[in-house]
Design an enzyme around this catalytic site. Sequence first.
Site, PDB file in Angstrom:
ATOM      1  N   ASP A 140      11.302  -2.287  -4.062  1.00  0.00           N
ATOM      2  CA  ASP A 140       9.988  -3.569  -4.316  1.00  0.00           C
ATOM      3  C   ASP A 140       9.280  -3.435  -2.663  1.00  0.00           C
ATOM      4  O   ASP A 140       8.244  -3.781  -2.841  1.00  0.00           O
ATOM      5  CB  ASP A 140       9.770  -4.771  -5.361  1.00  0.00           C
ATOM      6  CG  ASP A 140       9.994  -4.894  -6.669  1.00  0.00           C
ATOM      7  OD1 ASP A 140      10.181  -3.410  -6.725  1.00  0.00           O
ATOM      8  OD2 ASP A 140      11.485  -5.503  -6.470  1.00  0.00           O
TER       9      ASP A 140
ATOM     10  N   ASP B 192       2.823   0.591  -5.580  1.00  0.00           N
ATOM     11  CA  ASP B 192       3.336   1.973  -6.881  1.00  0.00           C
ATOM     12  C   ASP B 192       2.499   2.333  -7.137  1.00  0.00           C
ATOM     13  O   ASP B 192       2.873   4.012  -7.376  1.00  0.00           O
ATOM     14  CB  ASP B 192       3.974   0.769  -7.892  1.00  0.00           C
ATOM     15  CG  ASP B 192       4.489   2.079  -9.085  1.00  0.00           C
ATOM     16  OD1 ASP B 192       5.687   2.444  -8.677  1.00  0.00           O
ATOM     17  OD2 ASP B 192       3.567   1.723  -9.880  1.00  0.00           O
TER      18      ASP B 192
ATOM     19  N   GLU C  62       3.299  -5.151  -4.216  1.00  0.00           N
ATOM     20  CA  GLU C  62       4.423  -4.048  -5.309  1.00  0.00           C
ATOM     21  C   GLU C  62       3.509  -3.648  -5.777  1.00  0.00           C
ATOM     22  O   GLU C  62       3.447  -2.028  -6.163  1.00  0.00           O
ATOM     23  CB  GLU C  62       5.122  -4.690  -5.819  1.00  0.00           C
ATOM     24  CG  GLU C  62       6.481  -3.801  -6.549  1.00  0.00           C
ATOM     25  CD  GLU C  62       7.106  -4.979  -7.359  1.00  0.00           C
ATOM     26  OE1 GLU C  62       7.930  -3.913  -8.127  1.00  0.00           O
ATOM     27  OE2 GLU C  62       7.135  -5.862  -7.597  1.00  0.00           O
TER      28      GLU C  62
ATOM     29  N   GLU D 279       7.911  -0.687  -2.093  1.00  0.00           N
ATOM     30  CA  GLU D 279       5.980  -0.247  -2.250  1.00  0.00           C
ATOM     31  C   GLU D 279       5.277  -1.270  -1.998  1.00  0.00           C
ATOM     32  O   GLU D 279       4.125  -1.471  -1.483  1.00  0.00           O
ATOM     33  CB  GLU D 279       6.489  -0.315  -3.900  1.00  0.00           C
ATOM     34  CG  GLU D 279       7.214   0.333  -4.822  1.00  0.00           C
ATOM     35  CD  GLU D 279       7.121   0.502  -6.251  1.00  0.00           C
ATOM     36  OE1 GLU D 279       7.960   1.458  -6.729  1.00  0.00           O
ATOM     37  OE2 GLU D 279       6.997  -1.004  -6.533  1.00  0.00           O
TER      38      GLU D 279
END
Length: 249
Positions: free
Chosen positions: A136, A67, A63, A139
């Site tokens: 989450d 991101d 994650e 990502e």
Amino acid sequence: MARHRYYPKNQKLQEKIKKQFQELQEKMGILFDNEKLLTQAFTHSSYVNEHRKKPYEDNERLEFLGDAVLELTVSKFLFNKYPAMSEGELTKLRAAVVCEPSLVKFANELEFGNYVLLGKGEEMTGGRQRPALLADVFEAFIGALYLDQGLEVVEKLLAQTVFPKIDDGNFTYAMDFKSQLQELVQRDSQGLLQYQILQEKGPAHNREFISRVLLNGSELGTGIGRSKKEAEQKAAQVAITALTLLKEQ
């Protein structure tokens, strides 16, 4: 008389998981070289906690990577798509594209909630529909795809799922609190903003985060949320109020 084959419970589970992610890959038209990365992207910490004897790893590190990859790829697309936009306008639009509600929509459209590996407690409390969890997972999937296939394949996926929505005007220039605070600080040349997670508490299915935002090392505000992003947004909101009151004095 025919004999029945009996499989250990964990072997049946492994076969079910493998079949589940083969189905996802076929649906998306993406074949992972390292399927462990794909499985990890959909493995919630609550699942790991219930299978400690097995070599499961949750998706939090992926994650983190995803991101950054999302920010880079969306920034590149916006930079090339809108050459007349200022840095501030690009920042606002990117924030709208990569904010949690948008990531949840992307995850739902791809039906990612159906593939998440959850612990029983998280499952019973509706984890598959929890916005922070879905954001989450999206990502984490981007992070896994980047490691396995590279940036070009990530951009190809986003060109099918995200970039058309930008072209269609689905995102506004509405700013989130972090972006508002960033612009406020930049406008007055006040210095460097930094966000810190002070505390994580509660079980995996009911996690709570406490965040604070610093300006040049001095605390401006704190916030509490069900996700790191929400806590940071609330800290930024408090900081904006604090800076505004300070200016009025």
